[in-house]
Design a protein around this motif. Structure first.
Motif, mmCIF file in Angstrom:
data_model
loop_
_atom_site.group_PDB
_atom_site.id
_atom_site.type_symbol
_atom_site.label_atom_id
_atom_site.label_comp_id
_atom_site.label_asym_id
_atom_site.label_seq_id
_atom_site.Cartn_x
_atom_site.Cartn_y
_atom_site.Cartn_z
ATOM 1 N N ILE A 36 0.885 -1.166 0.000
ATOM 2 C CA ILE A 36 0.000 0.000 0.000
ATOM 3 C C ILE A 36 0.920 1.212 0.000
ATOM 4 O O ILE A 36 1.716 1.386 0.925
ATOM 5 C CB ILE A 36 -0.930 -0.011 1.227
ATOM 6 N N ILE A 60 -3.588 0.956 -3.420
ATOM 7 C CA ILE A 60 -3.445 -0.444 -3.027
ATOM 8 C C ILE A 60 -2.991 -1.269 -4.225
ATOM 9 O O ILE A 60 -3.285 -0.943 -5.375
ATOM 10 C CB ILE A 60 -4.762 -1.034 -2.475
ATOM 11 N N GLU A 75 -9.846 6.277 2.702
ATOM 12 C CA GLU A 75 -10.347 5.672 3.929
ATOM 13 C C GLU A 75 -10.710 6.772 4.910
ATOM 14 O O GLU A 75 -9.865 7.565 5.305
ATOM 15 C CB GLU A 75 -9.267 4.742 4.501
ATOM 16 N N VAL A 95 -13.986 2.450 3.525
ATOM 17 C CA VAL A 95 -12.961 2.406 2.479
ATOM 18 C C VAL A 95 -13.617 2.420 1.107
ATOM 19 O O VAL A 95 -14.445 1.566 0.798
ATOM 20 C CB VAL A 95 -12.074 1.155 2.624
ATOM 21 N N THR A 97 -12.781 2.189 -2.808
ATOM 22 C CA THR A 97 -11.755 1.848 -3.799
ATOM 23 C C THR A 97 -12.213 2.444 -5.131
ATOM 24 O O THR A 97 -13.223 2.038 -5.674
ATOM 25 C CB THR A 97 -11.594 0.321 -3.889
ATOM 26 N N VAL A 100 -11.712 0.152 -9.074
ATOM 27 C CA VAL A 100 -12.053 -1.254 -9.320
ATOM 28 C C VAL A 100 -13.396 -1.301 -10.045
ATOM 29 O O VAL A 100 -14.161 -0.342 -9.995
ATOM 30 C CB VAL A 100 -12.111 -2.085 -8.003
ATOM 31 N N PRO A 101 -13.686 -2.405 -10.748
ATOM 32 C CA PRO A 101 -14.980 -2.500 -11.419
ATOM 33 C C PRO A 101 -16.128 -2.358 -10.419
ATOM 34 O O PRO A 101 -15.990 -2.805 -9.283
ATOM 35 C CB PRO A 101 -14.966 -3.910 -12.014
ATOM 36 N N ASN A 173 -15.593 -11.311 -4.301
ATOM 37 C CA ASN A 173 -14.271 -10.747 -4.523
ATOM 38 C C ASN A 173 -13.833 -9.802 -3.419
ATOM 39 O O ASN A 173 -12.651 -9.680 -3.126
ATOM 40 C CB ASN A 173 -14.213 -10.047 -5.878
ATOM 41 N N SER A 174 -14.784 -9.127 -2.815
ATOM 42 C CA SER A 174 -14.419 -8.242 -1.716
ATOM 43 C C SER A 174 -14.031 -9.048 -0.493
ATOM 44 O O SER A 174 -13.023 -8.772 0.152
ATOM 45 C CB SER A 174 -15.588 -7.321 -1.362
ATOM 46 N N LEU A 178 -10.562 -8.977 1.669
ATOM 47 C CA LEU A 178 -10.637 -8.524 3.054
ATOM 48 C C LEU A 178 -10.116 -9.577 4.021
ATOM 49 O O LEU A 178 -9.375 -9.280 4.948
ATOM 50 C CB LEU A 178 -12.093 -8.216 3.422
HETATM 51 C C1 YK8 Z 1 -7.894 -0.819 4.522
HETATM 52 C C2 YK8 Z 1 -12.523 -4.389 -0.438
HETATM 53 C C3 YK8 Z 1 -12.642 -4.801 -1.892
HETATM 54 C C4 YK8 Z 1 -11.264 -4.572 -2.525
HETATM 55 C C5 YK8 Z 1 -11.047 -5.494 -3.760
HETATM 56 C C6 YK8 Z 1 -12.108 -5.103 -4.768
HETATM 57 C C7 YK8 Z 1 -12.280 -6.073 -5.845
HETATM 58 C C8 YK8 Z 1 -13.447 -5.674 -6.677
HETATM 59 C C9 YK8 Z 1 -14.109 -6.885 -7.198
HETATM 60 C C10 YK8 Z 1 -14.769 -6.633 -8.518
HETATM 61 C C11 YK8 Z 1 -9.669 -5.375 -4.368
HETATM 62 C C12 YK8 Z 1 -6.806 -1.248 3.551
HETATM 63 C C13 YK8 Z 1 -10.314 -4.602 -1.331
HETATM 64 C C14 YK8 Z 1 -10.034 -6.000 -0.786
HETATM 65 C C15 YK8 Z 1 -9.007 -3.841 -1.472
HETATM 66 C C16 YK8 Z 1 -8.295 -3.603 -0.138
HETATM 67 C C17 YK8 Z 1 -9.176 -2.883 0.898
HETATM 68 C C18 YK8 Z 1 -8.482 -2.739 2.306
HETATM 69 C C19 YK8 Z 1 -7.857 -4.079 2.728
HETATM 70 C C20 YK8 Z 1 -14.399 -7.717 -9.482
HETATM 71 C C21 YK8 Z 1 -16.243 -6.525 -8.295
HETATM 72 C C22 YK8 Z 1 -7.400 -1.647 2.205
HETATM 73 C C23 YK8 Z 1 -8.904 -1.949 4.694
HETATM 74 C C24 YK8 Z 1 -9.443 -2.339 3.365
HETATM 75 C C25 YK8 Z 1 -10.765 -2.287 3.156
HETATM 76 C C26 YK8 Z 1 -11.416 -2.737 1.910
HETATM 77 C C27 YK8 Z 1 -10.521 -3.602 1.036
HETATM 78 C C28 YK8 Z 1 -11.144 -3.754 -0.347
HETATM 79 O O1 YK8 Z 1 -7.349 -0.443 5.779
HETATM 80 O O2 YK8 Z 1 -11.217 -6.846 -3.399
#
Ligand code: YK8
Length: 203
Positions: A36, A60, A75, A95, A97, A100-101, A173-174, A178
């Protein structure tokens, strides 16, 4: 939503807050390992309701092959005024993002609760969920939280109502991302605990 962790650590509640919610060496190192990058953070500031807020921005790195390799994220953390320094800290972190799609359909809400157990022990609980921006009712959620000492409830909701398959796609996917992140965070906290108790035994 799911209750993700409910565990006692052998360091004080203050220490836990400092580790997770300040610009600590622990957070810097953890973010480094998670790739990150470009982290900017405002300082904790009191808002009109009396709670404290701060905002982090970062990029990220994503391992999910369905998504691009990077996404910027914002965040927003709220330290609720019901918190009592050294005794009880309730922090919500939303959070978003941005790259992302389907990013306009959902965001993630992580609720952290740090409770003092004794001078050198605290309990950390957190619950994770994907939320709609509008349907989220903080008040009812907080009431549920304080009425149920052993569980934190949250719901999975969406900002727009997506098609069933899109919804399960986002959810699946989320959660996997997570889960991975928070399992890692727990492992790092346990390591920190081992180091800290080691240190105090030596002293
Ligand atoms: C923070 C939740 C979803 C996201 C991700 C999205 C995919 C989309 C799927 C499509 C990549 C640090 C995550 C995990 C990214 C990281 C985020 C973090 C871990 C195909 C529909 C970042 C806590 C946090 C919260 C949400 C996480 C995202 O401190 O899958």
């Amino acid at each position: 939503g799911r209750l993700y962790m409910n565990r006692v650590f052998h360091f004080s509640a203050e220490k836990m807050f400092e580790l997770l919610f300040t610009d600590s060496y622990f957070v810097q190192r953890f973010m480094n390992v998670r790739k990150i990058t470009g982290v900017t953070s405002t300082s904790w500031q009191r808002d009109a309701s009396g709670s404290m807020k701060r905002t982090l921005n970062y990029t990220i790195t994503i391992t999910n092959p369905l998504v691009g390799k990077f996404s910027t994220a914002t965040e927003n953390q709220t330290l609720y005024k019901e918190s009592r320094e050294g005794h009880y800290y309730l922090v919500d972190s939303e959070v978003y993002t941005h790259d992302v799609p389907y990013h306009d359909y959902f965001y993630t809400l992580n609720r952290y609760c740090i409770i003092r157990n004794s001078k050198h022990k605290c309990r950390l609980r957190y619950a994770l969920s994907c939320f709609v921006r509008l349907a989220f009712s903080l008040f009812s959620d907080f009431v549920r939280l304080i009425n149920s000492p052993h569980r934190i409830y949250t719901d999975v909701k969406y900002k727009k109502q997506p098609w069933g398959f899109v919804k399960s796609f986002i959810t699946k996917n989320s959660w996997s991302g997570l889960e991975d992140y928070f399992r890692h965070l727990e492992a790092e906290l346990l390591e920190e605990e081992a180091e800290l108790t080691q240190g105090s035994n030596d002293a």
